[in-house]
Design an enzyme around this catalytic site. Structure first.
Site, PDB file in Angstrom:
ATOM      1  N   GLN A   1       0.835  -1.193   0.000  1.00  0.00           N
ATOM      2  CA  GLN A   1       0.000   0.000   0.000  1.00  0.00           C
ATOM      3  C   GLN A   1       0.877   1.253   0.000  1.00  0.00           C
ATOM      4  O   GLN A   1       1.273   1.746   1.058  1.00  0.00           O
ATOM      5  CB  GLN A   1      -0.950   0.007   1.196  1.00  0.00           C
ATOM      6  CG  GLN A   1      -1.953   1.130   1.084  1.00  0.00           C
ATOM      7  CD  GLN A   1      -3.088   0.986   2.079  1.00  0.00           C
ATOM      8  OE1 GLN A   1      -3.177   0.040   2.827  1.00  0.00           O
ATOM      9  NE2 GLN A   1      -3.957   1.974   2.069  1.00  0.00           N
ATOM     10  N   PHE A   2       1.162   1.774  -1.186  1.00  0.00           N
ATOM     11  CA  PHE A   2       2.024   2.948  -1.318  1.00  0.00           C
ATOM     12  C   PHE A   2       1.413   4.178  -0.667  1.00  0.00           C
ATOM     13  O   PHE A   2       2.127   5.100  -0.275  1.00  0.00           O
ATOM     14  CB  PHE A   2       2.371   3.222  -2.788  1.00  0.00           C
ATOM     15  CG  PHE A   2       1.253   3.803  -3.600  1.00  0.00           C
ATOM     16  CD1 PHE A   2       1.140   5.172  -3.752  1.00  0.00           C
ATOM     17  CD2 PHE A   2       0.320   2.985  -4.219  1.00  0.00           C
ATOM     18  CE1 PHE A   2       0.116   5.723  -4.510  1.00  0.00           C
ATOM     19  CE2 PHE A   2      -0.703   3.519  -4.972  1.00  0.00           C
ATOM     20  CZ  PHE A   2      -0.814   4.890  -5.113  1.00  0.00           C
ATOM     21  N   THR A   3       0.090   4.203  -0.499  1.00  0.00           N
ATOM     22  CA  THR A   3      -0.563   5.390   0.068  1.00  0.00           C
ATOM     23  C   THR A   3      -0.221   5.605   1.540  1.00  0.00           C
ATOM     24  O   THR A   3      -0.498   6.673   2.091  1.00  0.00           O
ATOM     25  CB  THR A   3      -2.096   5.329  -0.104  1.00  0.00           C
ATOM     26  OG1 THR A   3      -2.591   4.175   0.574  1.00  0.00           O
ATOM     27  CG2 THR A   3      -2.476   5.290  -1.575  1.00  0.00           C
TER      28      THR A   3
END
Length: 150
Positions: free
Chosen positions: A78-80
């Site tokens: 999850q890059f966010t």
């Protein structure tokens, strides 16, 4: 490397209407990676997660680890998690590692966690549009950042 760890009584990941991962008691781990992350971050974070005493013992005290309960885990990239929201209303993801850096680190994290737990770890799919379902048990949610160790 940043992880959001959620103790779950069940969790699953679906991609294109196909369930690709599903567990009962264990952890759902959302993993964010930055370009500066390394094998050292993987080692520290997997050791911390595998041994984190957040499962109840026979007295109802959070005193047991994922290893102790022989629980399962799902790891979802999850890059966010590395969103910067300080300026404006549109999050910036400039801190998140690019796929050529993030994918090997993500795969390395999963492999090292499998070794620590001595079992196969289920995953989402890097870069895919995923639907993640969970029943957070407790609720217990912990955020761990290998760069901001407290």
């Amino acid at each position: 490397m940043k992880a959001v760890i959620q103790r779950v009584s069940q969790a699953s990941v679906t991609i294109n209407n196909e369930k690709v991962a599903s567990i009962e008691s264990g952890l759902l781990i959302l993993l964010g990676i930055v370009a500066e992350d390394s094998q050292e971050d993987i080692e520290w974070l997997t050791r911390k997660i595998a041994n984190l005493r957040i499962f109840s013992d026979e007295n109802g005290v959070m005193n047991r680890s994922l290893i102790d309960i022989e629980g399962d885990a799902i790891v979802v990239s999850q890059f966010t998690l590395h969103a910067s929201t300080k300026k404006g209303n549109r999050p910036s993801y400039i801190k998140a590692a690019k796929p050529n850096v993030a994918i090997p680190l993500y795969e390395g994290f999963v492999k090292r966690l499998e070794e620590a737990l001595n079992k196969t770890i289920q995953t989402g799919q890097f870069g895919a549009d995923m639907q993640v379902e969970l029943i957070n048990d407790g609720p217990v949610t912990i955020i761990i950042d290998s760069k901001n160790v407290e």
